[in-house]
Write an enzyme that holds these catalytic residues in place. Structure first.
Site, PDB file in Angstrom:
ATOM      1  CB  SER A 202      -0.973  -0.054   1.176  1.00  0.00           C
ATOM      2  OG  SER A 202      -2.099   0.757   0.941  1.00  0.00           O
ATOM      3  CG  ASP A 308      -6.779  -3.113  -3.507  1.00  0.00           C
ATOM      4  OD1 ASP A 308      -7.571  -2.420  -2.843  1.00  0.00           O
ATOM      5  OD2 ASP A 308      -5.553  -3.164  -3.288  1.00  0.00           O
ATOM      6  CG  HIS A 339      -5.621  -2.834   0.261  1.00  0.00           C
ATOM      7  ND1 HIS A 339      -4.985  -2.330  -0.850  1.00  0.00           N
ATOM      8  CD2 HIS A 339      -5.031  -2.223   1.328  1.00  0.00           C
ATOM      9  CE1 HIS A 339      -4.059  -1.465  -0.477  1.00  0.00           C
ATOM     10  NE2 HIS A 339      -4.055  -1.388   0.840  1.00  0.00           N
TER      11      HIS A 339
END
Length: 646
Positions: A202, A308, A339
């Site tokens: 991320s 995601d 995610h």
């Protein structure tokens, strides 16, 4: 797809004992190579318990908080003691993060912990436990403005990127570091050969992308997991807002308490530079790493979840393609998850693959990973297939056209279709009733396929439409209509369930366990699957927001996210055009009725085999049938997150 050129800059297994001895003398490898030792593999021969743990503060050369002195960022190092004692230098695996103190890392939200002397005793994730005994140093960097670092978080801007780039420079002898945050005693990285690999999920992976895009020397590879490639596309999709806030909110969320007190000016610049109109301002330009892909010298192992809905797949296609055009060596994993880190959906294979990747890229071991398939794609939960290239050779876009009778095919129709934006509905609602006309969408469906049809890459919709109001948002969705078992990416865990049993990946100490809770696929039996999606503001033209003239036609190109999905024989492919996609984009100021000109609307879809493959798969004549009852999909996706983290 552009021809890929090999740019691995690693050392190869040596052919003669003389060359091996020369390299050993130069201390470039941890152990002397042998001519008969290919392929090579690092082994856990060093003590994790006795590893050297130290903290340094690297001078970034940048005064982000405006206090009149250059910011120093905190760097926590865990490295094997034995190579240093023997005068051997080691490579570095590095994770630069804003989350080490505020929020935690990984599925178990781990934070850094320290002893009384300020040395890190607990480092989040398994990287140090696993790789330090194998002859790597692990470096955890607190981004400027977070944890023990000076400066301010500027959400992917100069401060964020320089925070990490300065550390790579220090590791390669080009920047200064100190043993304390404010002192003058210098700290030198004489223990490393400077060869650095960055990894992270991320925001952490985003920093790896941004640092690689500077072209910094010494950064040999990056492993971005669920990472952002351009920050504009995190907050907007062609002018349509994805969240109800901007980067100022995110900066304030992760800033340390003392940074919040001194970073008001940075916060205001983020507010001023990122207007909620969706205009592409200079702030977004400097946070666009795709445009700088030509500077990337590191190889890239990209990992992303195709479902995601936080850092969406829109970040994969443009970055992957730009790297390919630049001749960057690439590898990719695409899962069915949301995610989620691959450590939590394919743990054993992930650790093994990552081990071999770093051995090849940072130690120079000729283990063959560069000659293996480029892509691993999860086709069904825990079922993976590989491709020698991605998208596969022979993939080409077919231009599909909608017709007034609801058919999606190679021949378009005339006339129009209209829908009225209903912000209470979203893609799962539309796909569930794709066969049935309804006022909130326009949907177009192929007949049942006579053979499997594989989509691989990014699609794009060209649409001409007019709105009844001065503002209007559009959503385009490609859906596979047919039964399947998939990961339930909309549920808690986004496709995984966390179990109670633990497995261990490396060595442990009392303060830092290498044992993590196991996971299993969380699945759902569905009647349809949304495989690609995209959003746009109909009034967004030339990078700026423009009010619409009601009744006037506008033509826009709306990109749909990259994917890799097989529509099986017997299933059907649907194109859905609608307005607000509930919880995935914010609604416009008005509630428009949008009329689509079918003769001037088409969607380009990349199929393996191109137009010919689509024509063969849809060659059977359509048979009129009664519309089926509404279909069941995944759990309705949760309200979209505003935090690019676990």
């Amino acid at each position: 797809m552009p021809t890929r050129t090999r740019r691995f800059t690693t050392w190869r297994t040596l052919a003669t004992a003389a060359l091996a001895a020369l390299l050993a003398a130069a201390s470039l490898l941890l152990t002397p190579p042998r001519a008969d030792a290919a392929p090579r593999r690092s082994e856990p021969v060093y003590s994790y318990a006795d590893a050297i743990r130290e903290a340094v503060w690297v001078d970034t050369g940048y005064d982000g908080d405006g206090d009149g002195r250059a910011d120093r960022v905190a760097v926590d190092v865990v490295r094997p003691r034995e190579p240093a004692a023997r005068g051997r230098k080691v490579p570095v695996i590095m994770d630069a993060s804003p989350y080490y103190s505020c929020c935690g890392r990984g599925n178990e939200s781990q934070k850094k912990t320290y002893d009384a002397a300020g040395r890190v005793t607990g480092m989040p994730l398994f990287y140090d436990n696993y790789f330090v005994p194998r002859g790597y140093a692990f470096v955890g960097v607190d981004l400027a403005g977070t944890n023990r670092s000076d400066g301010c978080v500027d959400v992917g801007g100069p401060s964020d990127i320089r925070s990490a780039k300065a550390v790579v420079d220090w590791l390669n002898g080009r920047a200064r570091a100190y043993t304390t945050r404010t002192g003058a005693e210098r700290a030198k990285a004489t223990w490393t050969n400077g060869r650095t690999g960055m990894i992270g999920k991320s925001w952490d992976g985003t920093i790896a992308n941004g640092v690689a895009a500077t072209g910094v020397e010494g950064l040999k590879t990056i492993v971005p997991i669920s990472a952002i490639s351009t920050w504009y596309d995190y907050y907007f999709s062609q002018g349509a807002p994805l969240y109800d806030s901007g980067p100022d909110w995110l900066s304030d969320y992760v800033d340390s308490p003392d940074a919040r007190a001194r970073c008001a000016a940075v916060q205001q610049r983020l507010v001023d530079g990122a207007p909620r109109t969706g205009d592409r301002t200079p702030l977004w330009t400097e946070r666009d790493y795709v445009r700088a892909a030509g500077k990337v010298k590191a190889s890239v192992f990209l990992v992303h979840g195709m479902q995601d809905l936080n850092v969406r797949m829109q970040h994969v296609g443009p970055w992957w393609d730009a790297l390919g055009r630049a001749g960057v060596e690439r590898k990719i994993w695409l899962s069915q998850t949301g995610h989620v880190d691959p450590f939590d959906y394919r743990r054993g294979d992930w650790v093994e693959t990552l081990h071999r990747w770093f051995d090849h890229e940072l130690l120079g071991y000729d283990n063959g990973i560069d000659r293996e398939p480029v892509a691993d794609v999860e086709r069904h939960p825990d079922q993976w297939e590989t491709s020698r290239s991605w998208p596969p050779r022979g993939t080409d876009a077919a231009v599909l056209r909608p017709a007034a009778d609801g058919v999606l095919g190679l021949r378009g129709g005339r006339g129009t279709e209209a829908f009225t934006d209903d912000p209470a509905l979203g893609e799962t609602d539309w796909a569930a009733g794709a066969d049935t006309p309804s006022p909130e969408k326009a949907s177009f469906v192929t007949g049942p396929l006579t053979r499997d049809l594989r989509l691989a890459g990014a699609s794009g919709l060209t649409v001409t439409a007019r709105s009844s109001t001065p503002t209007a948002h559009l959503t385009a969705v490609l859906a596979d209509l047919g039964p399947d078992t998939i990961r339930d990416y909309g549920a808690a865990g986004e496709g995984i369930t966390t179990l109670t049993d633990r497995t261990c990946w490396g060595a442990s100490t009392a303060a830092d366990s290498a044992c993590y809770r196991e996971t299993a696929a969380r699945t759902a039996d569905v009647d349809f699957t949304v495989v690609s999606r995209g959003w746009a503001d109909l009034g967004h033209r030339g990078g700026k927001d423009h009010p619409l003239v009601p009744g006037r036609p506008y033509t826009i190109s709306l990109p749909l996210a990259a994917t890799d999905h097989v529509v099986p024989a017997g299933h059907r492919l649907a194109l859905i055009i609608a307005g607000t996609d509930r919880d995935l984009i914010d609604p416009p100021a008005d509630r428009p009725t949008v009329t689509v000109d079918l003769a001037r609307t088409s969607v380009r879809v990349p199929f393996v085999g191109g137009t010919s493959a689509f024509a063969k798969a849809t060659s059977a004549p359509r048979v009129a049938s009664i519309a089926p009852p509404p279909r069941e999909g995944v759990t309705a996706p949760p309200i979209a997150q505003r935090i690019p983290a676990a």
